[in-house]
Scaffold this motif. Structure first.
Motif, PDB file in Angstrom:
ATOM      1  N   SER A 126       0.842  -1.194   0.000  1.00 53.41           N
ATOM      2  CA  SER A 126       0.000   0.000   0.000  1.00 53.41           C
ATOM      3  C   SER A 126       0.879   1.247   0.000  1.00 53.41           C
ATOM      4  O   SER A 126       2.017   1.224   0.456  1.00 53.41           O
ATOM      5  N   ASP A 127       0.331   2.318  -0.538  1.00 53.44           N
ATOM      6  CA  ASP A 127       1.009   3.609  -0.601  1.00 53.44           C
ATOM      7  C   ASP A 127      -0.064   4.680  -0.418  1.00 53.44           C
ATOM      8  O   ASP A 127      -0.840   4.932  -1.333  1.00 53.44           O
ATOM      9  N   LYS A 128      -0.117   5.223   0.789  1.00 52.95           N
ATOM     10  CA  LYS A 128      -1.145   6.209   1.150  1.00 52.95           C
ATOM     11  C   LYS A 128      -2.531   5.622   0.916  1.00 52.95           C
ATOM     12  O   LYS A 128      -2.937   4.731   1.632  1.00 52.95           O
ATOM     13  N   ASP A 129      -3.243   6.084  -0.091  1.00 54.31           N
ATOM     14  CA  ASP A 129      -4.611   5.582  -0.319  1.00 54.31           C
ATOM     15  C   ASP A 129      -4.685   4.594  -1.480  1.00 54.31           C
ATOM     16  O   ASP A 129      -5.752   4.343  -2.028  1.00 54.31           O
ATOM     17  N   ARG A 130      -3.539   4.002  -1.874  1.00 55.98           N
ATOM     18  CA  ARG A 130      -3.515   3.054  -2.988  1.00 55.98           C
ATOM     19  C   ARG A 130      -3.153   1.661  -2.509  1.00 55.98           C
ATOM     20  O   ARG A 130      -2.365   1.502  -1.592  1.00 55.98           O
TER      21      ARG A 130
END
Length: 68
Positions: A34-38
């Motif tokens: 995951s990367d922030k909201d992704r």
């Protein structure tokens, strides 16, 4: 963009077009991060050690995926 629904068990279905476009087949492994909201899925490359029983290479592959 495609909308998918998360089941009560946290499962999703990858749409057929995405599976086809990326060459994802039954039994393939994916990594997830995951990367922030992704949420990011990547097709995993697993090397098979033919000299060891299946359960040995599967456990090794899981350990390698956890550390990548």
């Amino acid at each position: 963009m495609t909308l998918v629904k998360v089941s009560s068990k946290g499962l999703i279905t990858l749409p057929k077009k995405i599976r086809t476009d990326l060459g994802i087949h039954d039994g393939d492994y994916l990594t997830i991060s995951s990367d922030k909201d992704r949420i990011i899925f990547r097709k995993a490359k697993i090397e098979i050690d033919y000299e060891n029983p299946d359960d040995v290479w599967k456990n090794n592959a899981k350990n390698r995926l956890a550390h990548d």
